[in-house]
Structures are given as C-alpha cells and as structure tokens.
Design an enzyme around this catalytic site. Structure first.
Site, short mmCIF file in Angstrom:
data_model
loop_
_atom_site.label_atom_id
_atom_site.label_comp_id
_atom_site.label_asym_id
_atom_site.label_seq_id
_atom_site.Cartn_x
_atom_site.Cartn_y
_atom_site.Cartn_z
N PRO A 116 0.80 -1.23 0.00
CA PRO A 116 0.00 0.00 0.00
C PRO A 116 0.83 1.27 0.00
O PRO A 116 0.35 2.33 -0.42
CB PRO A 116 -0.82 -0.10 1.29
CG PRO A 116 -0.86 -1.56 1.61
CD PRO A 116 0.45 -2.11 1.13
N ASP A 147 -5.22 2.31 -26.71
CA ASP A 147 -5.95 2.07 -25.47
C ASP A 147 -6.17 3.34 -24.68
O ASP A 147 -5.42 4.31 -24.80
CB ASP A 147 -5.18 1.08 -24.58
CG ASP A 147 -5.29 -0.34 -25.08
OD1 ASP A 147 -6.21 -0.62 -25.85
OD2 ASP A 147 -4.43 -1.16 -24.70
#
Length: 250
Positions: free
Chosen positions: A88, A167
């Site tokens: 994290p 994309d």
C-alpha cells in the site's frame, strides 16, 4: 520477458495461463515461473511468519524464506531484474508504470500476506507498487493486474500492434467509442462518419470523441495534457454545449 513470482498460493496464478498472457507464453514471448517461498523455510513447522518485535496485532512475513527464494531465482537466472513488492505504501500503478515495466527483460514480484513484511525484505526491492487506496488479503491479485497490463504491451503479444497504442490512458485520453455490425441495432445507429470510408475524417472523429469522453468522465486527466489548436477549439465547443445543457435544465 521473464517474470518470477514469489507467493504462498501459486494456484492463484492459473488465470495467467489463459487469454492474452497465456498466448504470450505459448509464443515464447513470456516465461512465467511461480515460486512458493514456503519451500525455503528452515523451521520444522514450515512457518513463514512470526510475531513482530515490540508487540502489536497480526503476524509479519519473515525475511529468511523470501531472501533464500530470491537467491535461488538469482542463481538460476543470473539476476532478479526489477524486484517489485506489492504494498500500500508503493507508487500508484497506472498505464505509464505498465509501459515502463514492459521495457524490462526480467521482473520479480513478491506477494505478501498477513499483517506485513519484516522491513529488511525491502532491502531486496527495487520498486514498491500499489493498486490504490484499499486493502487486499494478499499481493497475488495485485501482481496479476500489473502483469496483465504490462504483458499486453510487449511486441507481438496483441494480434494488432496498434491496439495497445490506442488504449485508454496510453495517449493521455480515454478511448473513443467503438461500434461493430449491425449498423442499426434497436434504433441505435453507428455514427455516419464511421461508415464513410474516409480515414482522415474517421481519425479526426475518433480524436475528438476521445477528448469529449475524457472531458466528460475523467477531466482530471486533462490537467497536464498538451492541447493542439484543434483540440482547444473542440474543448471550447464542449464547454459551450455543457453551458447550454445546464441552462436548458434550469
């Protein structure tokens, strides 16, 4: 590209044998190997975790099994490449990170579990990556996301090499709307320009619609975007349309 993965749950990586990533393996563009670092424990119980010094909730992954597993990988391959810890506290993963990683020859992922890592594990790490501000039960799903996004950018992995460059996020904008047959489905028609055969007009329409979609849905992406004169003109048009819509509702 060679990808090594350290995990307590190698079975979770079955999806990497399917779809685009699986085809990359079949084409020998990609070599993936998953190592269960529990196999490198030195205690009789095969524990890979222990209580933290100083007390506290939860268990920490020990440094020894991971170090020994990494040593084994390095001995077989001659190097570890970039060693990525899913954590994290890491850099938030996005398309630019995927593009950066796709240029590497070797990536090694460490997938954690429990409350965290012995801090000394980070001495072997070159990159810490986070998918976002939420918590998963382990690093496996995060590693698969990073691998999938990275591998599809490798040359010859996609059937059409232009697919990746068009994309969403690759050009700084969201992807334009796309359509296939039939041209009229339940009263919803394909924009006429896409049926015209005029490739210049089609390219311009796609660029404009990419900008429009980004402006409407992810305006934050435009904060550092460098607009052409034409795009600035389109942006003013979108703003006028938005102003008319807001006042029309009133």
């Amino acid at each position: 590209m060679k990808i090594d993965i350290l995990s307590l749950f190698p079975e979770m990586f079955g999806p990497l044998t399917e779809s685009i990533v699986g085809k990359a393996v079949e084409k020998d563009i990609l070599d993936i190997e998953v190592t269960n670092f529990r196999d490198f424990t030195t205690n009789k119980q095969n524990h890979v975790d222990d209580y933290p010094y100083g007390g506290g909730a939860g268990m920490l992954l020990q440094a020894q099994p991971i170090y020994d597993a990494l040593d084994n990988i390095e001995e077989k391959n001659g190097n570890l490449g970039r060693v990525i810890l899913l954590d994290p506290a890491g850099r938030k993963f996005d398309q630019s990170v995927a593009e950066e990683l796709s240029k590497e020859d070797h990536l090694t992922f460490i997938c954690g579990h429990y409350e965290g890592y012995d801090e000394r594990i980070r001495a072997k790490v070159t990159d810490e990556i986070s998918l976002g501000d939420f918590v998963l039960t382990g690093g496996e799903l995060g590693a698969m996301v990073v691998i999938d996004a990275t591998v599809r950018l490798l040359p010859d992995v996609l059937g059409n090499n232009e697919s990746a460059s068009g994309d969403s996020f690759s050009m700084g904008l969201l992807e334009y709307p796309q359509y296939t047959r039939p041209s009229n489905f339940r009263g919803m028609e394909v924009p006429e320009v896409l049926l015209s055969g005029n490739h210049q007009k089609i390219a311009e329409w796609r660029k404009k619609e990419s900008l429009r979609r980004t402006y409407q849905r992810r305006p934050d992406l435009l904060e550092n975007y460098e607009f052409s004169d034409k795009e600035k003109e389109w942006l003013r048009e979108f703003e006028r349309d938005k102003d008319v819509e807001i006042h029309g509702k009133g």
